[in-house]
Design a protein around this motif. Structure first.
Motif, PDB file in Angstrom:
ATOM      1  N   GLN A 447     -65.857 -23.320  47.098  1.00  0.00           N
ATOM      2  CA  GLN A 447     -64.507 -23.687  46.678  1.00  0.00           C
ATOM      3  C   GLN A 447     -64.322 -25.199  46.569  1.00  0.00           C
ATOM      4  O   GLN A 447     -63.325 -25.655  46.021  1.00  0.00           O
ATOM      5  CB  GLN A 447     -63.476 -23.144  47.678  1.00  0.00           C
ATOM      6  CG  GLN A 447     -63.338 -21.629  47.689  1.00  0.00           C
ATOM      7  CD  GLN A 447     -62.353 -21.173  48.757  1.00  0.00           C
ATOM      8  OE1 GLN A 447     -62.464 -21.549  49.926  1.00  0.00           O
ATOM      9  NE2 GLN A 447     -61.378 -20.375  48.362  1.00  0.00           N
ATOM     10  N   LEU A 448     -65.260 -25.970  47.085  1.00  0.00           N
ATOM     11  CA  LEU A 448     -65.091 -27.423  47.172  1.00  0.00           C
ATOM     12  C   LEU A 448     -65.368 -28.115  45.840  1.00  0.00           C
ATOM     13  O   LEU A 448     -66.202 -27.682  45.055  1.00  0.00           O
ATOM     14  CB  LEU A 448     -66.020 -28.001  48.240  1.00  0.00           C
ATOM     15  CG  LEU A 448     -65.872 -27.451  49.667  1.00  0.00           C
ATOM     16  CD1 LEU A 448     -66.878 -28.120  50.589  1.00  0.00           C
ATOM     17  CD2 LEU A 448     -64.449 -27.664  50.187  1.00  0.00           C
ATOM     18  N   SER A 449     -64.674 -29.230  45.612  1.00  0.00           N
ATOM     19  CA  SER A 449     -64.959 -30.083  44.461  1.00  0.00           C
ATOM     20  C   SER A 449     -66.208 -30.908  44.736  1.00  0.00           C
ATOM     21  O   SER A 449     -66.723 -30.927  45.864  1.00  0.00           O
ATOM     22  CB  SER A 449     -63.777 -31.024  44.210  1.00  0.00           C
ATOM     23  OG  SER A 449     -63.660 -31.954  45.284  1.00  0.00           O
ATOM     24  N   GLY A 450     -66.692 -31.609  43.729  1.00  0.00           N
ATOM     25  CA  GLY A 450     -67.869 -32.461  43.918  1.00  0.00           C
ATOM     26  C   GLY A 450     -67.635 -33.521  44.979  1.00  0.00           C
ATOM     27  O   GLY A 450     -68.508 -33.788  45.822  1.00  0.00           O
ATOM     28  N   GLU A 452     -65.492 -33.387  47.504  1.00  0.00           N
ATOM     29  CA  GLU A 452     -65.390 -32.743  48.820  1.00  0.00           C
ATOM     30  C   GLU A 452     -66.773 -32.372  49.351  1.00  0.00           C
ATOM     31  O   GLU A 452     -67.061 -32.556  50.546  1.00  0.00           O
ATOM     32  CB  GLU A 452     -64.502 -31.505  48.721  1.00  0.00           C
ATOM     33  CG  GLU A 452     -63.020 -31.831  48.543  1.00  0.00           C
ATOM     34  CD  GLU A 452     -62.175 -30.606  48.259  1.00  0.00           C
ATOM     35  OE1 GLU A 452     -61.005 -30.589  48.676  1.00  0.00           O
ATOM     36  OE2 GLU A 452     -62.680 -29.666  47.592  1.00  0.00           O
ATOM     37  N   LYS A 453     -67.649 -31.859  48.475  1.00  0.00           N
ATOM     38  CA  LYS A 453     -69.013 -31.543  48.910  1.00  0.00           C
ATOM     39  C   LYS A 453     -69.734 -32.809  49.378  1.00  0.00           C
ATOM     40  O   LYS A 453     -70.480 -32.778  50.367  1.00  0.00           O
ATOM     41  CB  LYS A 453     -69.788 -30.891  47.766  1.00  0.00           C
ATOM     42  CG  LYS A 453     -69.411 -29.449  47.500  1.00  0.00           C
ATOM     43  CD  LYS A 453     -70.254 -28.863  46.374  1.00  0.00           C
ATOM     44  CE  LYS A 453     -69.880 -27.422  46.098  1.00  0.00           C
ATOM     45  NZ  LYS A 453     -70.648 -26.858  44.965  1.00  0.00           N
ATOM     46  N   ALA A 454     -69.517 -33.894  48.661  1.00  0.00           N
ATOM     47  CA  ALA A 454     -70.155 -35.160  49.046  1.00  0.00           C
ATOM     48  C   ALA A 454     -69.707 -35.577  50.442  1.00  0.00           C
ATOM     49  O   ALA A 454     -70.513 -36.022  51.271  1.00  0.00           O
ATOM     50  CB  ALA A 454     -69.815 -36.256  48.029  1.00  0.00           C
ATOM     51  N   ARG A 455     -68.406 -35.408  50.736  1.00  0.00           N
ATOM     52  CA  ARG A 455     -67.891 -35.794  52.051  1.00  0.00           C
ATOM     53  C   ARG A 455     -68.413 -34.873  53.164  1.00  0.00           C
ATOM     54  O   ARG A 455     -68.668 -35.320  54.278  1.00  0.00           O
ATOM     55  CB  ARG A 455     -66.362 -35.835  52.030  1.00  0.00           C
ATOM     56  CG  ARG A 455     -65.837 -37.064  51.309  1.00  0.00           C
ATOM     57  CD  ARG A 455     -64.324 -37.224  51.450  1.00  0.00           C
ATOM     58  NE  ARG A 455     -63.596 -36.487  50.430  1.00  0.00           N
ATOM     59  CZ  ARG A 455     -62.770 -35.492  50.659  1.00  0.00           C
ATOM     60  NH1 ARG A 455     -62.561 -35.082  51.907  1.00  0.00           N
ATOM     61  NH2 ARG A 455     -62.141 -34.892  49.677  1.00  0.00           N
ATOM     62  N   VAL A 456     -68.586 -33.575  52.854  1.00  0.00           N
ATOM     63  CA  VAL A 456     -69.179 -32.657  53.842  1.00  0.00           C
ATOM     64  C   VAL A 456     -70.619 -33.081  54.142  1.00  0.00           C
ATOM     65  O   VAL A 456     -71.044 -33.121  55.310  1.00  0.00           O
ATOM     66  CB  VAL A 456     -69.144 -31.203  53.334  1.00  0.00           C
ATOM     67  CG1 VAL A 456     -69.966 -30.300  54.253  1.00  0.00           C
ATOM     68  CG2 VAL A 456     -67.721 -30.689  53.271  1.00  0.00           C
ATOM     69  N   ALA A 457     -71.382 -33.381  53.078  1.00  0.00           N
ATOM     70  CA  ALA A 457     -72.780 -33.794  53.251  1.00  0.00           C
ATOM     71  C   ALA A 457     -72.869 -35.070  54.076  1.00  0.00           C
ATOM     72  O   ALA A 457     -73.750 -35.221  54.938  1.00  0.00           O
ATOM     73  CB  ALA A 457     -73.446 -33.985  51.895  1.00  0.00           C
ATOM     74  N   LEU A 458     -71.949 -36.009  53.845  1.00  0.00           N
ATOM     75  CA  LEU A 458     -71.943 -37.266  54.606  1.00  0.00           C
ATOM     76  C   LEU A 458     -71.529 -37.016  56.057  1.00  0.00           C
ATOM     77  O   LEU A 458     -72.049 -37.660  56.978  1.00  0.00           O
ATOM     78  CB  LEU A 458     -71.000 -38.277  53.944  1.00  0.00           C
ATOM     79  CG  LEU A 458     -71.496 -38.859  52.617  1.00  0.00           C
ATOM     80  CD1 LEU A 458     -70.382 -39.636  51.920  1.00  0.00           C
ATOM     81  CD2 LEU A 458     -72.706 -39.773  52.833  1.00  0.00           C
ATOM     82  N   ALA A 459     -70.603 -36.077  56.263  1.00  0.00           N
ATOM     83  CA  ALA A 459     -70.196 -35.729  57.632  1.00  0.00           C
ATOM     84  C   ALA A 459     -71.375 -35.144  58.408  1.00  0.00           C
ATOM     85  O   ALA A 459     -71.599 -35.481  59.579  1.00  0.00           O
ATOM     86  CB  ALA A 459     -69.032 -34.733  57.593  1.00  0.00           C
TER      87      ALA A 459
END
Length: 651
Positions: A447-450, A452-459
């Motif tokens: 469901q995440l945008s590009g 948002e996915k980038a921020r999850v990966a960085l987290a």
């Protein structure tokens, strides 16, 4: 001259307002950047200005017959034609003039026309005028112009006859921009034009746009690009728009000054409001002071209250810490060759990475930057050479394709499953610092945008606390604010960084060294991106001086022997063509193998007992067999042509 004006433009979604009261003025020589956070409505506003979508309120007024060209960040060029034929359509009007000129030339050579002075002079007059206009519009050089633009976007002559339908999405996007530039509209509207471009192509595009005769309106997250191109910035923030004079760096300074001024004005007004409210509360009920209290209340009601600067706009808070220190030597490689199967992309690659260095890998698309990173983490095997890690080195890897985010887990589960002993409140706190709060953490990954996915990966990367970060395009999908937060976090990071990025502004802030990859291997430059560009320019100038000196000493040799530089580029071009032809041959052979399998199947069916006495079925199978044989003959001819071409280039 004003080309276009936006007056009180607004866009609403249900009961929500995306933006309102938008005022914008575009002059015939404007160079404008439209900036703002993801979701602020930049792309929506561009579509309204381009006339693609209507405004909910307000108007767009423009000069009569204004030609506009719009590039959507999500679309490429869709066409059934070849690249060359499609690019020619950008000059269709000019080509019609060219046809008319040829027709008039034939008439002027007609004996009957030559014997009639009035007709001859009339045709000659039209011919002279058309020829003048044709020459003024670069009629004799438009094919050279097409070649120059295609070359700028990394399409050499081997691509000209390729069908556009066979190209990748990134190639189609580059072609859409190329065609738009060739059409030369009065107003060029570009939404993220730097996507899919390598650093060399970006530099070419910057130079082209700096000399563009029309007006330009750009949305881009590439701050270096904006600094080079624009001289005014419109900031779309909190539903409003603000104009700043200057390039992007100047805008940052002016915006900071504006925020400080707004904050002081807001605080002053809040103090005044508190005093008035306190007076009303204390004096409204008292008969002797009630009139004064009522006056103060009316004053409060009429007051135009200022919004709090920044308001509820939140910024991510990236922080990368390390669990244990590495040794001084982090990674060393020797005589490394990278690539796939037997295809070498780059060799030899030599790296000597020391503790707390931040090294940027640069080079053209396809040279193997991402491949090198994957080879260093042992995801792809080396074709040659060795790589050794130093003492206590622990690697954290960021994948631009976010391959490790392919699950159906929630955002919370993505982190918690990897760190099950960490309390949930701590996981939620970390996610909150990466702008995931409340129900956001219950979103599933698909469901995440590009962004948002980038921020999850960085987290996830931040939680692992590794001392050596290998980052592949970490700024992709991030808005400008998030990029700046990431930069500050990496600047404060006490570990070591090796990264690939096309964001030159990011490279300038982070890199302590630059390693350039080419077909001849790697080369080290001891500085940031600007230093790297300066040294490259110096190297070219020195090379040109040496060639000039050689020409003075040996004029005959110099005039007959191509320069080393030209020979190098010719060699690269030759290698590119050989690879291109080889891919064509491999593709043909794969198609031939499929046809052979189908032919065998059809022949077996024709001789099977169940079909031998079925004339209708046999006729259908025979037609299918004939079609396959025709396709096979066509492919064999193409294979033979390609093989001969390959032989010419390899001998």
């Amino acid at each position: 001259m004003i080309l276009l004006q936006a007056n009180q433009v607004a866009r609403h979604f249900g009961g929500d307002t995306l933006f309102e009261n938008i005022q914008m003025e575009i002059q015939d020589n404007s160079r404008i950047a439209l900036v703002g956070r993801n979701g602020a409505g930049k792309s929506t506003l561009l579509k309204i200005i381009a006339g693609i979508d209507p405004a909910d309120e307000g108007t767009i007024s423009k000069v009569k017959n204004l030609s506009m060209g719009y590039l959507d960040q999500h679309t490429g060029l869709n066409s059934e034609q070849t690249i060359w034929k499609e690019m020619l359509t950008a000059f269709e009007a000019l080509r019609q003039v060219e046809k008319r000129l040829h027709h008039l030339e034939e008439q002027l050579g007609n004996p009957d026309v030559m014997e009639n002075p009035d007709v001859y002079n009339s045709i000659l007059k039209e011919y002279d005028q058309l020829q003048h206009n044709f020459n003024e519009q670069n009629g004799y050089g438009y094919e050279a112009e097409i070649k120059a633009v295609l070359n700028g976007f990394r399409f050499d002559e081997s691509f000209y006859d390729r069908d556009i339908a066979s190209l990748s999405g990134g190639q189609k996007t580059r072609l859409a921009l190329a065609k738009l530039l060739l059409e030369k509209p009065q107003l060029l509207i570009l939404d993220e034009p730097t996507n899919h471009l390598d650093i060399e192509t970006l530099a070419w595009l910057e130079n082209y746009l700096q000399n563009y005769r029309g007006a330009i309106l750009i949305v881009s997250h590439d701050r270096y690009f904006l600094d080079k191109i624009v001289n005014e910035v419109y900031d779309l923030s909190r539903r409003k728009i603000t104009r700043y004079k200057g390039n992007y760096s100047r805008y940052l300074v002016l915006k900071e000054e504006q925020l400080l001024s707004d904050q002081k004005a807001f605080e002053k007004q809040q103090t005044e409001i508190n005093k008035l409210e306190d007076f009303v509360a204390r004096n409204l009920a008292r008969a002797s002071t009630t009139k004064r209290a009522q006056s103060r209340r009316k004053q409060l009601e009429k007051m135009d209250r200022l919004d709090k600067p920044l308001g509820d706009e939140k910024s991510a808070r990236f922080l990368f810490s390390i669990e244990k220190q590495s040794g001084n030597i982090v990674l060393q490689s020797e005589d490394v060759a990278i690539g796939y199967d037997d295809t070498v992309l780059c060799s030899p690659v030599t790296l000597d990475i020391r503790k707390q260095e931040a090294i940027a890998l640069v080079g053209p698309n396809g040279i193997g930057k991402s491949t090198l990173l994957k080879s260093l983490i042992k995801e792809i095997p080396l074709l040659n050479g060795t790589v050794s890690l130093g003492t206590n080195v622990s690697i954290g890897y960021y994948d631009q394709e976010q391959a490790n985010l392919r699950s159906n887990k929630t955002v919370l589960q993505e982190l918690w499953d990897e760190h099950p002993t960490t309390p949930e409140k701590d996981i939620r706190s970390i996610l909150g610092s990466f702008l995931f709060s409340g129900e956001d953490v219950e979103k599933t990954v698909p469901q995440l945008s590009g962004g948002e996915k980038a921020r999850v990966a960085l987290a996830k990367l931040a939680m692992n606390k590794e001392n050596f970060l290998i980052l592949d395009e970490p700024t992709n999908h991030l808005d400008i604010d998030s990029k700046e937060v990431l930069e500050n976090a990496l600047i404060d990071y006490e570990g070591t960084i090796l990264f690939v990025s096309h964001d030159r502004y990011f490279i300038n802030r982070i890199a302590t060294k630059v390693v350039e990859l080419s077909e001849n291997g790697s080369k080290l430059y001891l500085g940031d991106y600007d230093y790297y560009v300066e040294k490259k320019k110096e190297e070219e100038e020195i090379e040109q001086l040496m060639l000039a000196e050689e020409a003075k000493k040996n004029p005959e040799t110099a005039s007959t022997t191509p320069s080393t530089k030209n020979a190098f580029y010719q060699s690269k071009e030759e290698q590119r063509k050989i690879r291109s032809i080889t891919r064509v041959i491999d593709d043909i052979e794969a198609q031939l193998a499929i046809i052979e399998e189908k032919t065998t199947t059809v022949q077996e069916e024709m001789s099977s007992p169940e079909h031998i006495n079925d004339p209708g079925k046999l006729m259908d199978l025979q037609r299918e067999l004939t079609t396959l044989e025709t396709e096979q003959e066509t492919l064999l001819e193409k294979w033979e042509e390609a093989s001969l071409e390959l032989e010419e280039h390899t001998n």
